[in-house]
Design a protein around this motif. Structure first.
Motif, PDB file in Angstrom:
ATOM      1  N   THR A 107       2.179  47.520  38.468  1.00 35.31           N
ATOM      2  CA  THR A 107       2.168  46.029  37.784  1.00 35.31           C
ATOM      3  C   THR A 107       1.064  45.891  36.717  1.00 35.31           C
ATOM      4  OG1 THR A 107       1.197  44.978  39.440  1.00 35.31           O
ATOM      5  CG2 THR A 107       3.575  44.745  39.419  1.00 35.31           C
ATOM      6  N   TYR A 108       1.349  45.209  35.390  1.00 38.23           N
ATOM      7  CA  TYR A 108       0.177  45.157  34.586  1.00 38.23           C
ATOM      8  C   TYR A 108      -0.004  43.466  34.539  1.00 38.23           C
ATOM      9  CZ  TYR A 108      -2.079  44.805  30.071  1.00 38.23           C
ATOM     10  OH  TYR A 108      -2.908  44.693  29.078  1.00 38.23           O
ATOM     11  N   CYS A 137       6.908  60.959  35.316  1.00 40.72           N
ATOM     12  CA  CYS A 137       5.475  60.226  35.492  1.00 40.72           C
ATOM     13  C   CYS A 137       5.922  58.792  35.736  1.00 40.72           C
ATOM     14  CB  CYS A 137       4.720  60.400  34.481  1.00 40.72           C
ATOM     15  SG  CYS A 137       3.354  59.347  34.539  1.00 40.72           S
ATOM     16  N   PRO A 138       5.389  58.030  36.790  1.00 42.24           N
ATOM     17  CA  PRO A 138       5.885  56.544  37.101  1.00 42.24           C
ATOM     18  C   PRO A 138       5.336  55.761  36.046  1.00 42.24           C
ATOM     19  CG  PRO A 138       4.392  57.548  38.991  1.00 42.24           C
ATOM     20  CD  PRO A 138       4.734  58.585  38.072  1.00 42.24           C
ATOM     21  N   PHE A 179       5.863  51.676  31.623  1.00 44.28           N
ATOM     22  CA  PHE A 179       5.514  51.154  30.495  1.00 44.28           C
ATOM     23  C   PHE A 179       6.029  51.411  29.062  1.00 44.28           C
ATOM     24  CE2 PHE A 179       1.837  50.953  33.461  1.00 44.28           C
ATOM     25  CZ  PHE A 179       1.903  49.229  33.698  1.00 44.28           C
ATOM     26  N   PHE A 180       6.892  52.851  29.285  1.00 43.61           N
ATOM     27  CA  PHE A 180       7.541  53.319  28.114  1.00 43.61           C
ATOM     28  C   PHE A 180       8.872  53.738  28.497  1.00 43.61           C
ATOM     29  CE2 PHE A 180       2.934  54.142  27.826  1.00 43.61           C
ATOM     30  CZ  PHE A 180       2.648  53.466  26.503  1.00 43.61           C
ATOM     31  N   PRO A 181       9.737  52.717  28.576  1.00 39.18           N
ATOM     32  CA  PRO A 181      11.078  53.338  29.361  1.00 39.18           C
ATOM     33  C   PRO A 181      11.846  54.048  28.277  1.00 39.18           C
ATOM     34  CG  PRO A 181      11.031  50.874  28.836  1.00 39.18           C
ATOM     35  CD  PRO A 181       9.647  51.222  28.675  1.00 39.18           C
ATOM     36  N   ASN A 182      11.742  53.958  27.148  1.00 40.17           N
ATOM     37  CA  ASN A 182      12.617  54.373  26.165  1.00 40.17           C
ATOM     38  C   ASN A 182      11.699  55.725  25.657  1.00 40.17           C
ATOM     39  OD1 ASN A 182      14.244  52.162  26.086  1.00 40.17           O
ATOM     40  ND2 ASN A 182      13.043  51.374  24.617  1.00 40.17           N
ATOM     41  N   GLU A 183      12.635  56.849  25.191  1.00 34.92           N
ATOM     42  CA  GLU A 183      11.877  58.092  24.781  1.00 34.92           C
ATOM     43  C   GLU A 183      11.338  57.870  23.708  1.00 34.92           C
ATOM     44  OE1 GLU A 183      13.691  62.126  24.884  1.00 34.92           O
ATOM     45  OE2 GLU A 183      15.224  61.041  25.731  1.00 34.92           O
ATOM     46  N   ASP A 204      -8.927  48.604  35.884  1.00 33.85           N
ATOM     47  CA  ASP A 204      -8.771  48.242  34.529  1.00 33.85           C
ATOM     48  C   ASP A 204      -8.137  49.506  33.612  1.00 33.85           C
ATOM     49  OD1 ASP A 204      -9.761  45.600  34.506  1.00 33.85           O
ATOM     50  OD2 ASP A 204     -11.820  46.375  34.405  1.00 33.85           O
ATOM     51  N   TYR A 205      -8.228  50.809  34.184  1.00 32.30           N
ATOM     52  CA  TYR A 205      -7.449  51.847  33.549  1.00 32.30           C
ATOM     53  C   TYR A 205      -6.353  52.463  34.286  1.00 32.30           C
ATOM     54  CZ  TYR A 205     -11.520  50.754  30.522  1.00 32.30           C
ATOM     55  OH  TYR A 205     -12.522  50.050  29.679  1.00 32.30           O
ATOM     56  N   LEU A 206      -5.522  53.124  33.627  1.00 35.52           N
ATOM     57  CA  LEU A 206      -4.482  53.743  34.542  1.00 35.52           C
ATOM     58  C   LEU A 206      -4.053  54.996  33.629  1.00 35.52           C
ATOM     59  CD1 LEU A 206      -2.425  53.841  36.832  1.00 35.52           C
ATOM     60  CD2 LEU A 206      -0.776  52.405  35.396  1.00 35.52           C
TER      61      LEU A 206
END
Length: 77
Positions: free
Chosen positions: A34-35, A65-66, A71-75, A55-57
């Motif tokens: 979660t963010y 990669c989960p 955070f980027f579900p679309n290609e 604070d960083y991921l």
């Protein structure tokens, strides 16, 4: 002359240089990340029975990669 390293050996060496705790066989799904915008810490990762915050991921999970999935579900975003 050709120099190379095996990825597993390189990762083991990098981890040995840090105080990181490795949790083998602990799966993290994209739903476990979660963010919190504007908050600190901004990220929460539920890994089994432990919650990590930062604070960083960095997502380095390869093809599946989960972090990418969360955070980027679309290609090609």
């Amino acid at each position: 002359t050709l120099y190379f390293t095996l990825r597993g050996e390189l990762e083991a060496w990098i981890l040995s240089q840090s105080d990181a705790v490795v949790r083998p066989r602990t799966r993290v799904k994209h739903q476990d990340i979660t963010y919190v915008p504007g908050g600190s810490p901004r990220y929460r990762v539920q890994a089994g029975d432990i919650t990590y915050t930062s604070d960083y991921l960095i997502g380095a999970g390869g093809t599946h990669c989960p972090v990418t999935r969360a955070f980027f579900p679309n290609e090609y975003v």
